[in-house]
Design a protein around this motif. Structure first.
Motif, mmCIF file in Angstrom:
data_model
loop_
_atom_site.group_PDB
_atom_site.id
_atom_site.type_symbol
_atom_site.label_atom_id
_atom_site.label_comp_id
_atom_site.label_asym_id
_atom_site.label_seq_id
_atom_site.Cartn_x
_atom_site.Cartn_y
_atom_site.Cartn_z
ATOM 1 N N PHE A 1 0.837 -1.210 0.000
ATOM 2 C CA PHE A 1 0.000 0.000 0.000
ATOM 3 C C PHE A 1 0.867 1.253 0.000
ATOM 4 N N ASP A 2 0.372 2.299 -0.665
ATOM 5 C CA ASP A 2 1.194 3.476 -0.970
ATOM 6 C C ASP A 2 1.150 4.518 0.142
ATOM 7 N N LEU A 3 1.649 4.156 1.320
ATOM 8 C CA LEU A 3 1.699 5.124 2.414
ATOM 9 C C LEU A 3 2.721 6.219 2.127
ATOM 10 N N LEU A 4 3.790 5.875 1.427
ATOM 11 C CA LEU A 4 4.799 6.870 1.081
ATOM 12 C C LEU A 4 4.199 7.976 0.231
ATOM 13 N N GLY B 1 5.797 -5.179 2.969
ATOM 14 C CA GLY B 1 6.711 -4.838 1.878
ATOM 15 C C GLY B 1 6.913 -3.361 1.631
ATOM 16 N N VAL B 2 6.658 -2.511 2.629
ATOM 17 C CA VAL B 2 6.785 -1.067 2.412
ATOM 18 C C VAL B 2 7.805 -0.412 3.345
ATOM 19 N N TRP B 3 8.425 -1.193 4.232
ATOM 20 C CA TRP B 3 9.347 -0.597 5.180
ATOM 21 C C TRP B 3 10.561 0.030 4.505
ATOM 22 N N GLU B 4 11.129 -0.642 3.526
ATOM 23 C CA GLU B 4 12.337 -0.121 2.884
ATOM 24 C C GLU B 4 12.110 1.262 2.297
ATOM 25 N N ALA B 5 10.949 1.474 1.720
ATOM 26 C CA ALA B 5 10.646 2.782 1.131
ATOM 27 C C ALA B 5 10.384 3.842 2.198
ATOM 28 N N LEU B 6 9.890 3.407 3.375
ATOM 29 C CA LEU B 6 9.467 4.354 4.408
ATOM 30 C C LEU B 6 10.504 4.595 5.501
ATOM 31 N N SER B 7 11.506 3.741 5.586
ATOM 32 C CA SER B 7 12.376 3.736 6.763
ATOM 33 C C SER B 7 13.054 5.076 7.043
ATOM 34 N N ASP B 8 13.380 5.839 5.994
ATOM 35 C CA ASP B 8 14.029 7.124 6.230
ATOM 36 C C ASP B 8 13.033 8.283 6.277
ATOM 37 N N ARG B 9 11.748 7.938 6.346
ATOM 38 C CA ARG B 9 10.709 8.967 6.422
ATOM 39 C C ARG B 9 9.937 8.878 7.742
ATOM 40 N N ALA C 1 2.751 15.557 12.260
ATOM 41 C CA ALA C 1 2.900 14.444 11.313
ATOM 42 C C ALA C 1 1.505 14.093 10.811
ATOM 43 N N PRO C 2 1.357 13.800 9.504
ATOM 44 C CA PRO C 2 0.018 13.514 8.970
ATOM 45 C C PRO C 2 -0.504 12.144 9.355
ATOM 46 N N PHE C 3 0.418 11.180 9.545
ATOM 47 C CA PHE C 3 0.034 9.819 9.892
ATOM 48 C C PHE C 3 0.956 9.280 10.986
ATOM 49 N N GLY C 4 0.462 8.296 11.717
ATOM 50 C CA GLY C 4 1.268 7.649 12.740
ATOM 51 C C GLY C 4 0.790 6.232 12.972
ATOM 52 N N ILE C 5 1.669 5.416 13.536
ATOM 53 C CA ILE C 5 1.319 4.052 13.894
ATOM 54 C C ILE C 5 1.335 3.941 15.411
ATOM 55 N N VAL C 6 0.187 3.612 15.976
ATOM 56 C CA VAL C 6 0.042 3.502 17.425
ATOM 57 C C VAL C 6 -0.857 2.306 17.739
ATOM 58 N N TYR C 7 -1.102 2.081 19.007
ATOM 59 C CA TYR C 7 -2.055 1.058 19.402
ATOM 60 C C TYR C 7 -3.482 1.603 19.260
ATOM 61 N N ALA C 8 -4.417 0.699 19.080
ATOM 62 C CA ALA C 8 -5.818 1.109 18.964
ATOM 63 C C ALA C 8 -6.277 1.861 20.205
ATOM 64 N N THR C 9 -5.795 1.464 21.368
ATOM 65 C CA THR C 9 -6.197 2.132 22.600
ATOM 66 C C THR C 9 -5.679 3.559 22.677
ATOM 67 N N ASP C 10 -4.520 3.829 22.086
ATOM 68 C CA ASP C 10 -4.004 5.196 22.052
ATOM 69 C C ASP C 10 -4.896 6.079 21.191
ATOM 70 N N ALA C 11 -5.335 5.547 20.064
ATOM 71 C CA ALA C 11 -6.210 6.305 19.178
ATOM 72 C C ALA C 11 -7.509 6.673 19.880
ATOM 73 N N GLU C 12 -8.016 5.771 20.722
ATOM 74 C CA GLU C 12 -9.246 6.052 21.466
ATOM 75 C C GLU C 12 -9.031 7.126 22.520
ATOM 76 N N ALA C 13 -7.798 7.268 22.977
ATOM 77 C CA ALA C 13 -7.513 8.177 24.081
ATOM 78 C C ALA C 13 -7.442 9.637 23.665
ATOM 79 N N ASP C 14 -7.331 9.916 22.372
ATOM 80 C CA ASP C 14 -7.183 11.299 21.921
ATOM 81 C C ASP C 14 -8.163 11.577 20.789
ATOM 82 N N PRO C 15 -9.173 12.420 21.021
ATOM 83 C CA PRO C 15 -10.188 12.693 19.999
ATOM 84 C C PRO C 15 -9.675 13.495 18.807
ATOM 85 N N ARG C 16 -8.454 13.982 18.892
ATOM 86 C CA ARG C 16 -7.908 14.780 17.787
ATOM 87 C C ARG C 16 -7.395 13.922 16.639
#
Length: 259
Positions: free
Chosen positions: A125-128, A158-166, A185-200
């Motif tokens: 998937f084209d996250l980059l 299969g997308v880590w190599e493209a994203l690792s320096d970003r 940052a426009p996107f982030g990777i967190v736990y589902a519970t963290d996402a629930e903790a912040d309405p922003r």
């Protein structure tokens, strides 16, 4: 007349007794993964009704484990993955017989308030492309469990190599969450519970469970710190009242997933 050697021995015994008494009478010191903050604060407030106070230090599991290795006076450790608990156990720093797998979680992709994308997380998937010239917020990818899980998922897809320096790496998962919540940052990777903790922030995709190792939170008493109050808190964390609070914050129970 008390001989000098005897006087020194009595003084040492008094100091040990005073230290043990202070440990028993003081608050229970908990070292806990940052992703547990919202839920564990609620649990601590409820547990305080028993007359036992807690003092909680939150951070990346790797940082907290290292502090315990260096002698930090933690009574109980709640890690966001098994590896750091394993290391302490191998070194004899966990009280035998007290370790249990407590919780489970999911890994999600979150977006900043000004991002409208909905993303299908699948191989390649084209996250980059979606990042443009900005960065992906993650916890430290070589140390903090949320970062380790996130890197594993991106590698599996299969997308880590493209994203690792970003990647904008943060000390812990809540710090990564804040980068997205504030729009840094426009996107982030967190736990589902963290996402629930912040309405922003909002979840724009959930990583397949088979794209990363199972997210398990083990808990244990630290060796030599199994006071009655610390043991009572451990029992409370494993009981139905704490389970209801944890469920309300989006955590799964390891006992329900066979852990």
């Amino acid at each position: 007349m008390i001989l000098p050697a005897v006087r020194k021995l009595l003084l040492a015994l008094c100091l040990v007794t005073a230290s043990t008494s202070a440990q028993a009478d003081g608050p229970v010191t908990v070292f806990a993964a940052a992703s547990l903050k919202t839920a564990l604060d609620d649990i601590a407030a409820r547990f305080a009704e028993t007359g036992v106070k807690t003092r909680i230090s939150y951070g990346g599991s790797s940082t907290l484990a290292r502090q315990i290795q260096y002698g930090a006076p933690a009574d109980l450790f709640l890690s966001a993955n098994a590896e750091w608990m394993d290391r302490l156990e191998v070194e004899g720093l966990i009280e035998p017989g007290t370790r249990r797998d407590l919780l489970t979680n999911r890994l999600v992709l979150i977006a900043a308030p000004d991002v409208d994308d909905e993303i299908v997380i699948a191989p390649g998937f084209d996250l980059l492309g979606l990042l443009g010239d900005r960065r992906l917020a993650m916890a430290l990818v070589d140390a903090v469990p949320a970062g380790l899980y996130g890197r594993a998922a991106l590698q599996h897809l299969g997308v880590w190599e493209a994203l690792s320096d970003r990647v904008a790496q943060a000390d812990n998962v809540r710090a990564a969450l804040m980068l997205v919540a504030t729009g840094e940052a426009p996107f982030g990777i967190v736990y589902a519970t963290d996402a629930e903790a912040d309405p922003r922030v909002r979840v724009v995709g959930t990583f397949p469970e088979d794209s990363h190792p199972p997210i398990i939170y083990p808990v244990a008493l630290v060796a030599g710190r199994a006071t009655p109050d610390a043991s009572a808190l451990l029992a409370y964390l494993r009981g139905p009242e704490a389970a209801a609070i944890l469920h309300s914050h989006g955590f799964g129970l390891a006992s329900e997933s066979g852990g």
